[in-house]
Scaffold this motif. Structure first.
Motif, PDB file in Angstrom:
ATOM      1  N   ALA A 236       0.843  -1.189   0.000  1.00  0.00           N
ATOM      2  CA  ALA A 236       0.000   0.000   0.000  1.00  0.00           C
ATOM      3  C   ALA A 236       0.876   1.236   0.000  1.00  0.00           C
ATOM      4  N   LEU A 237       0.264   2.376  -0.271  1.00  0.00           N
ATOM      5  CA  LEU A 237       0.878   3.661   0.008  1.00  0.00           C
ATOM      6  C   LEU A 237       0.018   4.282   1.094  1.00  0.00           C
ATOM      7  N   ALA A 238       0.657   4.897   2.055  1.00  0.00           N
ATOM      8  CA  ALA A 238      -0.134   5.480   3.135  1.00  0.00           C
ATOM      9  C   ALA A 238       0.092   6.982   3.185  1.00  0.00           C
ATOM     10  N   VAL A 239      -0.989   7.695   3.419  1.00  0.00           N
ATOM     11  CA  VAL A 239      -0.914   9.138   3.607  1.00  0.00           C
ATOM     12  C   VAL A 239      -1.676   9.460   4.878  1.00  0.00           C
ATOM     13  N   ASN A 240      -1.418  10.649   5.386  1.00  0.00           N
ATOM     14  CA  ASN A 240      -2.176  11.052   6.568  1.00  0.00           C
ATOM     15  C   ASN A 240      -3.559  11.525   6.123  1.00  0.00           C
ATOM     16  N   PRO A 241      -4.609  10.982   6.722  1.00  0.00           N
ATOM     17  CA  PRO A 241      -5.968  11.345   6.289  1.00  0.00           C
ATOM     18  C   PRO A 241      -6.261  12.835   6.484  1.00  0.00           C
ATOM     19  N   ASN A 242      -5.447  13.481   7.314  1.00  0.00           N
ATOM     20  CA  ASN A 242      -5.672  14.918   7.528  1.00  0.00           C
ATOM     21  C   ASN A 242      -4.863  15.776   6.562  1.00  0.00           C
ATOM     22  N   ASP A 243      -4.193  15.126   5.670  1.00  0.00           N
ATOM     23  CA  ASP A 243      -3.336  15.855   4.743  1.00  0.00           C
ATOM     24  C   ASP A 243      -4.164  16.267   3.521  1.00  0.00           C
ATOM     25  N   PRO A 244      -4.454  17.543   3.382  1.00  0.00           N
ATOM     26  CA  PRO A 244      -5.335  17.985   2.291  1.00  0.00           C
ATOM     27  C   PRO A 244      -4.770  17.643   0.899  1.00  0.00           C
ATOM     28  N   ARG A 245      -3.468  17.528   0.818  1.00  0.00           N
ATOM     29  CA  ARG A 245      -2.858  17.235  -0.489  1.00  0.00           C
ATOM     30  C   ARG A 245      -3.276  15.862  -0.999  1.00  0.00           C
ATOM     31  N   TYR A 246      -3.327  14.917  -0.082  1.00  0.00           N
ATOM     32  CA  TYR A 246      -3.501  13.536  -0.532  1.00  0.00           C
ATOM     33  C   TYR A 246      -4.810  12.881  -0.082  1.00  0.00           C
ATOM     34  N   ALA A 247      -5.481  13.451   0.909  1.00  0.00           N
ATOM     35  CA  ALA A 247      -6.662  12.792   1.456  1.00  0.00           C
ATOM     36  C   ALA A 247      -7.658  12.358   0.368  1.00  0.00           C
ATOM     37  N   PRO A 248      -7.872  13.174  -0.651  1.00  0.00           N
ATOM     38  CA  PRO A 248      -8.843  12.764  -1.678  1.00  0.00           C
ATOM     39  C   PRO A 248      -8.421  11.514  -2.439  1.00  0.00           C
TER      40      PRO A 248
ATOM     41  N   ILE B 299      -1.729  -1.665  -5.826  1.00  0.00           N
ATOM     42  CA  ILE B 299      -1.791  -1.504  -4.369  1.00  0.00           C
ATOM     43  C   ILE B 299      -2.568  -0.226  -4.042  1.00  0.00           C
ATOM     44  N   PRO B 300      -3.287  -0.257  -2.931  1.00  0.00           N
ATOM     45  CA  PRO B 300      -4.153   0.881  -2.613  1.00  0.00           C
ATOM     46  C   PRO B 300      -3.422   2.036  -1.931  1.00  0.00           C
ATOM     47  N   VAL B 301      -4.013   3.196  -2.008  1.00  0.00           N
ATOM     48  CA  VAL B 301      -3.586   4.328  -1.201  1.00  0.00           C
ATOM     49  C   VAL B 301      -4.493   4.331   0.019  1.00  0.00           C
ATOM     50  N   ILE B 302      -3.870   4.289   1.196  1.00  0.00           N
ATOM     51  CA  ILE B 302      -4.674   4.227   2.414  1.00  0.00           C
ATOM     52  C   ILE B 302      -4.374   5.433   3.304  1.00  0.00           C
ATOM     53  N   GLY B 303      -5.245   5.668   4.231  1.00  0.00           N
ATOM     54  CA  GLY B 303      -5.030   6.775   5.157  1.00  0.00           C
ATOM     55  C   GLY B 303      -4.681   6.255   6.541  1.00  0.00           C
ATOM     56  N   ASP B 304      -3.588   6.756   7.108  1.00  0.00           N
ATOM     57  CA  ASP B 304      -3.210   6.317   8.448  1.00  0.00           C
ATOM     58  C   ASP B 304      -2.510   7.464   9.161  1.00  0.00           C
ATOM     59  N   GLU B 305      -2.913   7.674  10.393  1.00  0.00           N
ATOM     60  CA  GLU B 305      -2.394   8.826  11.135  1.00  0.00           C
ATOM     61  C   GLU B 305      -0.906   8.700  11.482  1.00  0.00           C
ATOM     62  N   ALA B 306      -0.376   7.488  11.356  1.00  0.00           N
ATOM     63  CA  ALA B 306       1.036   7.297  11.665  1.00  0.00           C
ATOM     64  C   ALA B 306       1.935   8.032  10.677  1.00  0.00           C
ATOM     65  N   VAL B 307       1.372   8.411   9.546  1.00  0.00           N
ATOM     66  CA  VAL B 307       2.187   9.074   8.536  1.00  0.00           C
ATOM     67  C   VAL B 307       2.331  10.546   8.894  1.00  0.00           C
TER      68      VAL B 307
END
Length: 899
Positions: free
Chosen positions: A232-244, A260-268
């Motif tokens: 997967a690729l993970a981004v922070n769900p609060n990151d306006p750049r990538y959340a969408p 592989i999916p792009v997922i949201g995780d706060e650890a990023v």
RNA sequence: GCGCGGUUAGCUCAGCGGUAGAGCACUACACUGACACUGUAGGGGUCGGCAGUUCGAACCUGCCAUCGCGCACCA
């Protein structure tokens, strides 16, 4: 007079091995568990069986030996328990290397049983080396109680402990991310991973969103060789750049084709790198946890040896991880996905033993949830275990506060095999000592070596011994194993003995070279202690080490310090030799029988003071101070002043003896008083020095005749077990008498010093005797014949006369507490030089006077300062003022000569 | 990033509120009957920097610099 039987220079190599043998033969080091004396015990931190003696061992074991010997001298029954540690990885590696070299075989060629036989063979041959070396150092261990972590009884205890903790639910087996060493091919504990700054490359590459062609994501990684394991690729769900983009997909660029999916995780972390994290659950701790949270698959692309496997794809399979990294970078470039490569420095965990980067790896291991962590923390917080220096308490506390479960299984053969049995179909596990029966297979893994050494303090002792000597008195060890060993031993002690394993822990410093680098085999900057012993003697090495071992501070090793240790031994030797030349020593002189000269009273008082300070230093484990006190007292007070001041009397009385044998003259009486003083002080000093320099002190104790009976059959025949010197040597004298003797002696010594300085300032040749005129300070202060004699001898005076008249004009003088000392010889002194000397001296005195006066003129000072300090300043002012006036008078006189 | 420790004479280190210390190295002199693995004397330091507390700071407090270590971070 008889020639001394002692050689002119001390040769330790002739003496040391002999004494060690005598101690052993007489059973001096054997701890009697039936003794009624108070117990003192130390367990030696077991060195690795693979080890050879390093300076670190020398330091550590010298400290322990000092404590052990000191405890024997103070009436304790002492157990110093030695032993070695099987050192799983290190030993197995050594034997495997030998096997490869000599037989071109691996351990797998031999099989487990045959390989272990080889290791035991090796152990029998080399395992004792380090302990033999410790004997050469003079270590007073109870060798009959020597233990090895792989001893049968001890091993059984280790396994029983495992079983017990398993039953208590503290040990469990699980598939988890562990630190994997690809060289040793085993899991390691967190403590065995050393972070190191590493220069690498940060690869930036881009991937296109499948659902949104034209939208690219840029990812940064230092480990492109794990891209094939990305899920997967993970981004922070609060990151306006990538959340969408969460929920969209990309193609994995390397390895078997996959979306592989792009997922949201706060650890990023949004601010770190590009804010996009590639997720590799099989090869990274954080990623593993992200994987768990998102139910991601796990693709492990690596073999246990650090090469890539078939899941990495044909192109990469079989490549070493570092080759694969390069290749992955190249592939990204070829694919046009590589945006940039930038130099990058990050921390990489290295395997402590193999010194290669560890791999975070998912594997099935045994883990321990530490027992008694709360109690262990409290014990140190409440100082039930005292740390020296105490700052390590914080380090200890911090570790226990954040303690993590301990991975205790190792994929090795050499060690305690885990007492767990798998059923034939591997569906069931039984934890017990013996096999449950046919078809059950013992878990192949062994336990972490530290899982055995954490029982060291109590399991090295049998029940009777434990009853007498456990808990131990003090543990001496390096701060680098505070987690590995000290903390764990405290926990094991609490869990299994309901006691703390030791009262005190003394942490040594770490020995470094002159440039401050840690001593290491690879740098080759560690001198061989045996060479040092051969050159300087074990005593010299020990004493030298103690003088440079500041409490809890790292130590910069400098061979010069060992030279000084050797020199000190020689000094002691020669001082004893001097005594021997004066005739036989008496083992128990009675000082009260003599009329003691002032210099004797002074020396005895100095000895008492030193002895008192020494006791205090021992209580606080201030070893450098202990060495310093002994050194300064002996070299300074005893040799430089007392012996020198005693020489005139000793020499005169000896001549006298030749003439008149019958009647005892005053001189003769004084001679005996001085010799008795020397005997008391020498005997006492040898006693106090013994823990630091055991060999030479025993040798001199015997040679000087302080040893009362002949032979070395039992403990009582040794200085090691001799009665300690009396605390109060001058009890028969009034404190006033002692005080006045001391004051007058020290004033005399300081006058001698001033006179010598005057000679030197006047450029009078050292061997030329000169006349001195002494003008006592006042009528009350007069000089005794003894004082004049000592002064004359030590200042090289020809005619030393007391004169109350003004000194001749052409002369040089110096002011002392006992009066003005003048060298009157006209031709000897250059008036111009003398004028300059006085002018400089006046300037200095004026400066001092100004300093004191500035203080005294400050009303705030006079008001607020304690009375004693104020008094002292006032006296100081008077002294400087008097001195100034005398100096000015001398200068005035000189002007009359010059004009 | 957090914590700990160090920074005092050329070197290695003591001292941790009341006149800056030791050993080595250096300089000069001396192989006198314990010791040249020695003795005697000497030179050498604004105690990392700045600010504060105090009658008084190398020492206490704060900040900074610098070196080392531990923990955390390791895209």
């Amino acid at each position: 007079m008889s020639l001394s039987e002692l050689s002119k220079a001390y040769t330790p190599t002739d003496v040391e091995p002999l004494w060690y043998q005598r101690w052993i033969d007489a059973g001096c080091f054997h701890a009697d568990e039936k003794s009624s004396a108070p117990a003192f015990s130390i367990v030696m931190p077991p060195p690795n069986v693979t080890g050879v003696l390093t300076l670190g061992h020398v330091l550590n074991n010298t400290l322990q030996d000092i404590l052990a010997r000191r405890a024997r001298q103070t009436g304790h029954e002492v157990l110093w328990l030695p032993g070695t540690d099987h050192a799983g990885i290190a030993t197995q590696t050594v034997v495997e290397r030998q096997l490869r070299k000599e037989e071109k075989k691996t351990r797998h060629d031999l099989g487990r049983t045959a390989f272990l036989e080889k290791v035991w063979e090796w152990k029998k041959k080399h395992g004792g080396i380090i302990l033999e070396q410790l004997q050469r150092l003079g270590c007073s261990c109870d060798w009959k109680r020597e233990r090895f972590t792989m001893d049968e009884a001890y091993s059984k205890k280790v396994q029983e402990t495992f079983i017990d903790l398993h039953q208590k639910g503290m040990i469990y087996r699980g598939k988890r991310m562990v630190n994997w060493c690809p060289v040793s091919r085993t899991a390691l504990s967190d403590e065995e991973v050393i972070p190191k700054k590493q220069k690498g490359i940060l690869y930036h590459y881009k991937l296109e969103i499948i659902e949104q062609p034209g939208t690219w994501l840029e990812i940064a990684t230092t480990r492109p060789e794990t891209i094939m394991a990305d899920v997967a690729l993970a981004v922070n769900p609060n990151d306006p750049r990538y959340a969408p983009l969460i929920g969209k997909h990309v193609h994995r660029p390397l390895g078997p084709l996959a979306e592989i999916p792009v997922i949201g995780d706060e650890a990023v972390e949004m601010t770190f790198g590009t804010g996009i994290l590639k997720v590799t659950p099989a090869h990274d701790k954080v990623d593993y946890e992200i994987g768990l949270r998102h139910q991601l698959p796990i693709i492990d692309v690596m073999n246990p040896d650090g090469t890539l496997n078939e899941f990495a794809g044909e192109e990469f399979a079989g490549l070493d991880r570092f080759e694969a990294r390069m290749k992955a970078g190249e592939r990204l470039r070829e694919l046009g996905l590589l945006v940039k490569e930038e130099p990058y420095e990050n921390n990489v965990g290295f395997s402590e033993r193999a010194d290669v980067p560890i791999e975070p790896r998912l594997s099935e291991q045994w883990f321990l949830r530490y027992p008694k962590t709360k109690e262990a923390r409290a014990a140190v917080q409440q100082h039930l275990v005292r740390f020296f220096p105490d700052r390590w308490e914080k380090v200890y506390d911090h570790w226990l506060e954040h303690i993590q479960d301990w991975c205790i299984s190792r994929q090795l053969w050499w060690g305690h095999q885990i007492p767990a049995w798998h059923s034939a179909d591997r569906s069931e596990i039984k934890v017990q000592l013996e096999s449950p029966g046919e078809g059950w297979i013992q878990d192949p893994d062994v336990l972490d070596t530290w899982f055995s050494s954490w029982l060291w303090a109590h399991e090295t002792m049998d029940e009777v011994t434990r009853k007498k000597f456990y808990p131990t008195s003090v543990l001496v060890t390096g701060p680098d194993i505070i987690f590995f060993w000290v903390a764990r031993m405290i926990m094991a002690g609490l869990e299994y003995t309901y006691a703390l394993p030791f009262r005190d822990v003394y942490f040594t410093g770490i020995i470094r070279d002159k440039q401050g680098r840690k001593m290491s085999k690879s740098l080759g900057n560690s001198p061989n202690p045996l060479d040092l012993i051969a050159t300087y003697g074990a005593d010299g090495l020990r004493f030298g080490m103690m003088r440079i071992a500041p409490t809890g501070q790292d130590i910069r090793f400098d061979e010069q310090q060992i030279v000084e240790g050797r020199n000190f031994a020689n000094k002691v030797w020669n001082a004893a030799r001097f005594r021997e030349m004066q005739g036989t020593c008496s083992p128990h002189p009675n000082l009260a029988e003599h009329e003691l000269p002032d210099i004797a009273i002074t020396l005895l008082s100095q000895f008492e003071t030193m002895h008192g300070a020494l006791k205090k230093a021992y209580a606080e484990y201030r070893f450098q101070e202990i060495a310093g006190l002994l050194y300064d007292f002996f070299w300074g007070d005893y040799c430089d002043w007392f012996i020198e001041a005693a020489k005139p009397t000793l020499a005169a009385s000896q001549q006298f003896k030749l003439q008149v044998e019958v009647e005892e003259s005053e001189k003769q009486k004084e001679r005996f008083a001085l010799l008795s003083t020397m005997d008391v002080v020498l005997a006492g000093f040898l006693h106090l020095l013994h823990p630091l320099m055991p060999h030479i002190t025993e040798e001199l104790w015997e040679r000087l005749g302080f040893k009362e009976k002949s032979g070395f059959a039992e403990r009582a025949d040794f200085l090691l077990y001799a009665q300690p010197p009396q605390e109060k040597l001058l009890a028969h004298l009034s404190p006033e008498k002692i005080e006045s003797a001391k004051n007058s002696t020290l004033a005399l010594y300081s006058a001698i010093h001033a006179a010598r300085n005057l000679r030197s300032e006047c450029k009078i040749n050292a061997k030329q005797a000169v006349d001195f005129l002494i003008t006592p300070k006042d009528e009350i202060t007069s000089w005794s014949p003894d004082q004049l004699e000592i002064f004359s001898a030590l200042a090289r005076g020809k005619n030393v006369t007391i004169s109350h008249e003004a000194p001749p004009k052409e002369s040089a003088s110096v002011i002392t507490d006992l009066g003005t000392i003048t060298i009157p010889l006209a031709g000897l002194i250059d008036p111009v030089a003398e004028k300059n000397r006085l002018t400089i001296e006046i300037k200095n005195v004026e400066a001092e006077l100004l300093k004191v006066r500035t203080k005294l003129n400050n009303p705030a000072f006079v008001e607020k300062v304690p009375a004693a300090i104020l008094q002292e300043h006032r006296e100081r002012e008077v002294r400087w003022q008097e001195r100034l006036e005398s100096l000015q008078a001398m200068l005035g006189k000189l002007y009359s000569v010059l004009n």
